[in-house]
Design a protein around this motif. Sequence first.
Motif, PDB file in Angstrom:
ATOM      1  N   ILE A  31       0.947  -1.308  -0.021  1.00 51.43           N
ATOM      2  CA  ILE A  31      -0.358  -0.180   0.097  1.00 51.43           C
ATOM      3  C   ILE A  31       0.606   1.504   0.125  1.00 51.43           C
ATOM      4  N   ASP A  32       0.195   2.108  -0.052  1.00 46.23           N
ATOM      5  CA  ASP A  32       0.589   3.843  -0.414  1.00 46.23           C
ATOM      6  C   ASP A  32       1.890   3.889  -1.247  1.00 46.23           C
ATOM      7  N   TRP A  33       1.250   4.207  -2.183  1.00 49.14           N
ATOM      8  CA  TRP A  33       2.242   4.292  -3.415  1.00 49.14           C
ATOM      9  C   TRP A  33       2.625   5.741  -3.848  1.00 49.14           C
ATOM     10  N   GLU A  34       2.184   7.224  -3.004  1.00 49.89           N
ATOM     11  CA  GLU A  34       2.112   8.420  -3.271  1.00 49.89           C
ATOM     12  C   GLU A  34       3.289   8.869  -3.702  1.00 49.89           C
ATOM     13  N   LEU A  35       5.042   7.819  -3.040  1.00 51.31           N
ATOM     14  CA  LEU A  35       6.172   8.087  -3.890  1.00 51.31           C
ATOM     15  C   LEU A  35       6.708   7.017  -4.819  1.00 51.31           C
ATOM     16  N   ALA A  36       5.817   7.104  -5.600  1.00 49.41           N
ATOM     17  CA  ALA A  36       5.831   5.653  -6.659  1.00 49.41           C
ATOM     18  C   ALA A  36       6.344   6.464  -8.073  1.00 49.41           C
ATOM     19  N   LYS A  37       6.767   5.741  -8.734  1.00 45.69           N
ATOM     20  CA  LYS A  37       7.533   6.594 -10.303  1.00 45.69           C
ATOM     21  C   LYS A  37       7.245   5.997 -10.991  1.00 45.69           C
ATOM     22  N   LEU A  38       7.087   6.175 -12.199  1.00 47.01           N
ATOM     23  CA  LEU A  38       7.190   5.547 -13.454  1.00 47.01           C
ATOM     24  C   LEU A  38       9.155   5.122 -14.051  1.00 47.01           C
ATOM     25  N   MET A  39       9.503   4.362 -14.534  1.00 46.19           N
ATOM     26  CA  MET A  39      10.774   4.136 -14.439  1.00 46.19           C
ATOM     27  C   MET A  39      11.480   4.832 -15.371  1.00 46.19           C
ATOM     28  N   ASN A  40      10.739   5.298 -16.341  1.00 45.16           N
ATOM     29  CA  ASN A  40      11.307   6.043 -17.539  1.00 45.16           C
ATOM     30  C   ASN A  40      11.111   7.863 -17.118  1.00 45.16           C
ATOM     31  N   GLU A  41      10.450   8.022 -15.591  1.00 48.19           N
ATOM     32  CA  GLU A  41      10.393   9.400 -15.790  1.00 48.19           C
ATOM     33  C   GLU A  41      12.147   9.999 -15.447  1.00 48.19           C
ATOM     34  N   VAL A  42      12.025  11.299 -15.953  1.00 43.78           N
ATOM     35  CA  VAL A  42      13.553  11.595 -15.496  1.00 43.78           C
ATOM     36  C   VAL A  42      13.695  12.399 -14.390  1.00 43.78           C
TER      37      VAL A  42
END
Length: 89
Positions: A31-42
């Motif tokens: 749970i708690d995905w608000e810090l998640a990022k896509l791998m391809n994000e610069v």
Amino acid sequence: HSHAFTSAKILHRDISAGNIILTDDGSGLLIDWELAKLMNEVGSRRPDRTGTWQFMSANLLQHPGKMHTLTDDLESFLHVLGWMMLRYV
């Protein structure tokens, strides 16, 4: 985590004991995905640290400007496992 990473290339970046819950059937749920990022994000790494420091990878703690990778998330799972074993076994 595996499904999110393999299907959408998303890193959680805050794996901790408080972000893993057990469902009624005994499965784990992240749970708690608000810090998640896509791998391809610069710049997927913020200038300040992301995550719960007790469970962060040693490499991120030693190199605060380092970009967060899959290896860092996997090491966090290892730290959670060790902490839970010491606490409850």
